[in-house]
Design an enzyme around this catalytic site. Sequence first.
Site: not given
Ligand code: IVH
Length: 676
Positions: A114, A116, A118, A227, A315, A409, A412, A427, A432
């Site tokens: 999936e 991740k 942010d 998720y 990551k 500034c 101005c 400033c 200004c």
């Molecule tokens: S699963 C026990 N799935 O990433 C498993 N986490 O360090 C729990 N996150 O704390 C996480 N997208 O905040 C999972 N598709 C996804 C995610 C996801 C973002 C974040 C979540 C978690 C951190 C993992």
Amino acid sequence: MSDNPEKIKSKLEKLRKEINFHNLHYYKDNKPEISDFDFDILMKELITLEEKYPVYKTPDSPSVRVGGEPVKGFETIKHEPPMLSLDNTYSPNELREFDARVAKITTEYSYVVELKIDGLAVAARYENFLLSVGATRGDGEKGDAITENLKTIHNLPLRVETTETKFKKFEVRGEVYLSNKQFEIINTEREELGEPFFVNPRNAAAGSLRLLDPKLVSKRKLNMFVYLLVAPEKYGLKTQFETLTKLKAMGFPVNDKFQKCGSIEEVIKFCNAWEEKRHKLEYAVDGMVIKVNEFAKQDILGFTAKSPRWAIAYKFKAAQAKTKVLDITVQVGRTGALTPVAELAPVFLAGTTVRRATLHNEDDLNRKGVRIGDSVLVEKAGEIIPEVVKVLEEERTGKEKKFKMPTECPVCKGLVVRKSGEAISRCENLKCSAQLEGRLLHFSSRDAMNIEGLGKALVKQIVELKMIKDYADLYTLTIFDVANLDRMGNKSADNLLKEIAISKDRDLQNLVYALGIRNVGSRTAELLCENYATLDEIINAKKEEISKIHEIGPVAAEYITEFFKNKQTKEVIEKLAVAGVNTKRKQQTQIKNILKGASFVFTGEMENYSRPEAKNIVKTLGGKVSESVSKVTDYVVVGSAPGSKYEKAKKLGLKILNENEFLALIGKDKGKSKLV
Ligand code: IVH
């Protein structure tokens, strides 16, 4: 409306359906069928009816999304099971090592991969099919109950779309995030208000979820992806793939970019593809999450103290590029903040060509030691704003030039001040030109001088055409100046000038707030005016004296006294006084807000007041004035020779007032006298 319960219920149901329908079009298809204004009217109608008949309010009503009453703090929620985090990997080889660890313990498994997202992790509990508790991750064991805030997230269902009794009670977990677009909108607004920027969407989402006022949270327009379902096997689900599909069918926002992979090589290929494509998404993604698909295998793999052995995060590397600093310039923001900016040799980075990067402030610039001519690494911070992260000192030739923040500034030539304990230089000049647009918008805003019609587009033109130098010059504008602006006829120019003239009569606290003193919001302005009766008294007050006022601290007191010491401030205040702007506290503050929230429409001529005067009175007493009659109008005030609005008001069965009744309502029934 009559109090027939069936009628009320069906009216409410119809409204909810209509609003849900428009919400769907707005958010899912991005194709709104009605204007925001009309949508707000529907919502207001729903809220008003629900307030009148609270027994018919349902917990899944779309009005819940607008946000309930502010809270003082959050209760603590225990997570059962704890909300764990994931181990991180940064390379394909580390992913292969992860797979080898899994293969040692179990066989015949597959993966679900999936995005991740942010943002930040939250838990949402449902009881009786209804969203009942929302909580932040906190330390994983315990988090904050942010239920009302979570309810404002438009794509998280308040009621799930299922009648399966096994789903009467369950918990899902997911990520709350802000779209890149919404992040930009929030930061632009913050700039206008003189508030510090959020550095990335994740921080903005985190800050928003922690707000104590759900109405403010609602305005942030947060989003969520779900998720995870807690204890999925209890619900007869066997795999993560099946679970995501089921959650989606129940109405949950599930990110649809997930994929089932038979081998780790397939996983790596999928991750690489998204590392390339991620910048095309409308939200920030900082990696991929790889999960063993089969729950039976997950159970065998189990957990370490911190994280599951059946999942790992891959990551993405922050997008970085090498380039040269051609120059360092200084930008002056709308609030007077001076930001050093690196002018770069153009370089392609994560989907766009970067030419400039922020150096934030003097300390940050010095810490990094950036010089003009340096080779540097730039990175997209939080995937959005480019930032200089590192100087490549080994590439220096000796010709690089050090940079010093200006004491004047650049726009101005006004004095630049950096207060002790602050990172930002500003400033201080009220005149200004870089700050003029922001200051004018603030000056004319609702809680300030409330100049209706003086919006963003007009202010922009006024500033661009250099028609005025500061906000006091607003009172010198003539019909000739204003009528020549874009989309301004004689009539609207005349109306605007009337509104400007009326604003001279606003209360002292509005003026004090309008002046735009740093750290002085409308509450501080109000406190000042409770303690001082005139602007002169405030100007002459000593710092120590002001800081003794309960709720006003020494920081604001210092800003206030410094502000009034400034030469340009003195000039502008003198101009305001000459223009006839009220600088004294009004007497009848106790009747303020008696019309709070009520909406008025005027039709026909009144004997005692001109239309703008009447409008101003309503506004000063906390009411609103609209040009057209609708179901949400509270009062229609009818003078002599009324127009079609009167007929419409009668048809809709609205409350109609004649002039005397209006005067009685505002406490002025004995002839005309100045009210405010
Ligand atoms: S699963 C026990 N799935 O990433 C498993 N986490 O360090 C729990 N996150 O704390 C996480 N997208 O905040 C999972 N598709 C996804 C995610 C996801 C973002 C974040 C979540 C978690 C951190 C993992």
